[in-house]
Motif scaffolding. Sequence first.
Motif, PDB file in Angstrom:
ATOM      1  N   GLY A   1     -36.837 -15.908  -1.145  1.00  0.00           N
ATOM      2  CA  GLY A   1     -37.337 -17.214  -1.576  1.00  0.00           C
ATOM      3  C   GLY A   1     -37.877 -18.008  -0.392  1.00  0.00           C
ATOM      4  O   GLY A   1     -38.920 -18.675  -0.499  1.00  0.00           O
ATOM      5  N   MET A   2     -37.194 -17.921   0.735  1.00  0.00           N
ATOM      6  CA  MET A   2     -37.667 -18.617   1.945  1.00  0.00           C
ATOM      7  C   MET A   2     -39.042 -18.099   2.345  1.00  0.00           C
ATOM      8  O   MET A   2     -39.937 -18.867   2.674  1.00  0.00           O
ATOM      9  N   VAL A   3     -39.219 -16.782   2.301  1.00  0.00           N
ATOM     10  CA  VAL A   3     -40.514 -16.201   2.668  1.00  0.00           C
ATOM     11  C   VAL A   3     -41.593 -16.700   1.697  1.00  0.00           C
ATOM     12  O   VAL A   3     -42.670 -17.139   2.112  1.00  0.00           O
ATOM     13  N   ARG A   4     -41.266 -16.684   0.407  1.00  0.00           N
ATOM     14  CA  ARG A   4     -42.260 -17.103  -0.588  1.00  0.00           C
ATOM     15  C   ARG A   4     -42.655 -18.564  -0.427  1.00  0.00           C
ATOM     16  O   ARG A   4     -43.759 -18.965  -0.773  1.00  0.00           O
ATOM     17  N   MET A   5     -41.728 -19.389   0.082  1.00  0.00           N
ATOM     18  CA  MET A   5     -42.018 -20.814   0.261  1.00  0.00           C
ATOM     19  C   MET A   5     -42.452 -21.136   1.700  1.00  0.00           C
ATOM     20  O   MET A   5     -42.544 -22.295   2.079  1.00  0.00           O
ATOM     21  N   ASN A   6     -42.677 -20.103   2.495  1.00  0.00           N
ATOM     22  CA  ASN A   6     -43.034 -20.294   3.912  1.00  0.00           C
ATOM     23  C   ASN A   6     -42.028 -21.133   4.670  1.00  0.00           C
ATOM     24  O   ASN A   6     -42.389 -21.979   5.499  1.00  0.00           O
ATOM     25  N   ILE A   7     -40.754 -20.955   4.351  1.00  0.00           N
ATOM     26  CA  ILE A   7     -39.715 -21.693   5.078  1.00  0.00           C
ATOM     27  C   ILE A   7     -39.166 -20.753   6.152  1.00  0.00           C
ATOM     28  O   ILE A   7     -38.668 -19.673   5.839  1.00  0.00           O
ATOM     29  N   THR A   8     -39.277 -21.128   7.406  1.00  0.00           N
ATOM     30  CA  THR A   8     -38.867 -20.200   8.459  1.00  0.00           C
ATOM     31  C   THR A   8     -37.437 -20.450   8.925  1.00  0.00           C
ATOM     32  O   THR A   8     -36.750 -19.537   9.370  1.00  0.00           O
ATOM     33  N   ARG A   9     -36.996 -21.695   8.833  1.00  0.00           N
ATOM     34  CA  ARG A   9     -35.630 -22.023   9.259  1.00  0.00           C
ATOM     35  C   ARG A   9     -34.765 -22.164   8.011  1.00  0.00           C
ATOM     36  O   ARG A   9     -35.159 -22.844   7.064  1.00  0.00           O
ATOM     37  N   ARG A  10     -33.618 -21.502   8.021  1.00  0.00           N
ATOM     38  CA  ARG A  10     -32.754 -21.559   6.841  1.00  0.00           C
ATOM     39  C   ARG A  10     -32.379 -23.013   6.537  1.00  0.00           C
ATOM     40  O   ARG A  10     -31.841 -23.712   7.409  1.00  0.00           O
ATOM     41  N   PRO A  11     -32.685 -23.509   5.331  1.00  0.00           N
ATOM     42  CA  PRO A  11     -32.370 -24.910   5.014  1.00  0.00           C
ATOM     43  C   PRO A  11     -30.869 -25.188   5.088  1.00  0.00           C
ATOM     44  O   PRO A  11     -30.061 -24.284   4.871  1.00  0.00           O
ATOM     45  N   ASP A  12     -30.529 -26.435   5.404  1.00  0.00           N
ATOM     46  CA  ASP A  12     -29.111 -26.811   5.438  1.00  0.00           C
ATOM     47  C   ASP A  12     -28.629 -27.228   4.054  1.00  0.00           C
ATOM     48  O   ASP A  12     -27.492 -26.990   3.688  1.00  0.00           O
ATOM     49  N   ALA A  13     -29.523 -27.909   3.306  1.00  0.00           N
ATOM     50  CA  ALA A  13     -29.093 -28.452   2.006  1.00  0.00           C
ATOM     51  C   ALA A  13     -28.874 -27.323   0.999  1.00  0.00           C
ATOM     52  O   ALA A  13     -29.717 -26.430   0.845  1.00  0.00           O
ATOM     53  N   LEU A  14     -27.741 -27.402   0.315  1.00  0.00           N
ATOM     54  CA  LEU A  14     -27.414 -26.361  -0.666  1.00  0.00           C
ATOM     55  C   LEU A  14     -28.452 -26.248  -1.768  1.00  0.00           C
ATOM     56  O   LEU A  14     -28.812 -25.155  -2.180  1.00  0.00           O
ATOM     57  N   HIS A  15     -28.957 -27.440  -2.239  1.00  0.00           N
ATOM     58  CA  HIS A  15     -29.929 -27.355  -3.338  1.00  0.00           C
ATOM     59  C   HIS A  15     -31.213 -26.662  -2.911  1.00  0.00           C
ATOM     60  O   HIS A  15     -31.869 -26.014  -3.704  1.00  0.00           O
ATOM     61  N   ASP A  16     -31.576 -26.771  -1.623  1.00  0.00           N
ATOM     62  CA  ASP A  16     -32.758 -26.045  -1.136  1.00  0.00           C
ATOM     63  C   ASP A  16     -32.486 -24.538  -1.151  1.00  0.00           C
ATOM     64  O   ASP A  16     -33.340 -23.735  -1.542  1.00  0.00           O
ATOM     65  N   LEU A  17     -31.291 -24.162  -0.723  1.00  0.00           N
ATOM     66  CA  LEU A  17     -30.929 -22.743  -0.727  1.00  0.00           C
ATOM     67  C   LEU A  17     -30.893 -22.196  -2.152  1.00  0.00           C
ATOM     68  O   LEU A  17     -31.358 -21.089  -2.422  1.00  0.00           O
ATOM     69  N   GLN A  18     -30.352 -23.032  -3.049  1.00  0.00           N
ATOM     70  CA  GLN A  18     -30.272 -22.593  -4.444  1.00  0.00           C
ATOM     71  C   GLN A  18     -31.668 -22.420  -5.041  1.00  0.00           C
ATOM     72  O   GLN A  18     -31.922 -21.466  -5.775  1.00  0.00           O
ATOM     73  N   ALA A  19     -32.570 -23.346  -4.690  1.00  0.00           N
ATOM     74  CA  ALA A  19     -33.949 -23.235  -5.178  1.00  0.00           C
ATOM     75  C   ALA A  19     -34.602 -21.966  -4.611  1.00  0.00           C
ATOM     76  O   ALA A  19     -35.283 -21.227  -5.321  1.00  0.00           O
ATOM     77  N   CYS A  20     -34.363 -21.704  -3.327  1.00  0.00           N
ATOM     78  CA  CYS A  20     -34.908 -20.474  -2.716  1.00  0.00           C
ATOM     79  C   CYS A  20     -34.375 -19.242  -3.440  1.00  0.00           C
ATOM     80  O   CYS A  20     -35.113 -18.288  -3.708  1.00  0.00           O
ATOM     81  N   ALA A  21     -33.079 -19.268  -3.768  1.00  0.00           N
ATOM     82  CA  ALA A  21     -32.474 -18.122  -4.448  1.00  0.00           C
ATOM     83  C   ALA A  21     -33.139 -17.893  -5.798  1.00  0.00           C
ATOM     84  O   ALA A  21     -33.436 -16.754  -6.188  1.00  0.00           O
TER      85      ALA A  21
END
Length: 375
Positions: free
Chosen positions: A64-84
């Motif tokens: 999900g991070m790759v698909r959203m072009n996010i290079t640094r692992r987000p700290d916020a849980l909801h961001d991680l959940q959205a990536c998942a």
Amino acid sequence: MTINNRHKLKQARRWVVKIGSALLTANGQGLDQLAMRSWVAQMVALTQQGIELILVSSGAVAEGMVRMNITRRPDALHDLQACAAIGQMGLVQAYETHFREHGCKAAQILLTHEDLSDRQRYLNARSTLTTLIEWRVIPVINENDTVATDEIRFGDNDTLAALVANLVDAEALIILTDQEGMFDRDPRHDSAAILLPEVRAMDEGLFAMAGGGGVLGRGGMITKVRAARFAARSGCATVIASGRSDNVLQRLAAGEALGTLLLPDDDRLTARKQWLASHLQTAGRVVLDVGAVKAVTEQGRSLLPVGVKAVEGQFRRGEVVACVDESGRQIAVGLVNYSAEDSKRIIGQASDKISEILGYMSDEELMHRDNMALT
Ligand code: GLU
């Protein structure tokens, strides 16, 4: 003398294979399709050898991070959940494509730890998984990251894989990672670190040897050791090995000493009986006649349909059923070989009549003694 228990893997019929995020996404570069294709080919070959296989795969957050072009692992849980949620689409799509190339079917299962501690849901998950296994469909499991955050925070699915191993009574849990196995100290910081070929999962000293987690997966060795200990509780052996070694699954199945083998203390049957007795809710009960009570409790025999007087409740093959005597006192619990419906039709009958009555026969016993725990 070197201890070598690798033959135990050769004999294991039911495996849970766990693939970690860092490995699956080639360290954050998107799903490594070539590697996935190779693991899938190996898994398909194992199923053709008669091994029943369940896959637990991470990688949703990383993809999900790759698909959203996010290079640094987000700290916020909801961001991680959205990536998942985003990455899970790619993950199952990739598995589906690779399994299909071999004419194999796969099924997606999203679970939380709570699902496995709630007894009703535990049984539901168990029945679904055993049905998929019977149908020769490969279950592909991930944590349901939208509603649960345990593995996002700590585990990279290591714990989930162990709980699944308990759930399906797996004999082997194979954790594929980007390291060769477990070392006596952190190999990234100490070049003298030695790979441990075989250890006791319950050895307390293992925690001191296990280092921290990587950047992508949250796993690290500590959660893997913990997972191996969970798995050991139901008598399941764990291997931590590199998913990058050629044909790693095939070679492990052939008994080759790759990675680290973490062994349970108790033999499988003892551990499994304890597990049955302490962890599972029963789905129904069968009433035994006096002879069957004696055979089960005093002679350590299996329960045959002929010794059963009544069947109560709704259950499927493989569920946990209580054995009670005619006064209703529970004497044992165990995994039943026939559904409630079929059990009702064969009770009181000799085992050689089963196939005539049902049109098929799974087992001679209604409940095998290896799957029973006296209570
Ligand atoms: N269930 C998560 C996944 O599949 C865990 C891994 C993580 O936290 O990065 O991506």
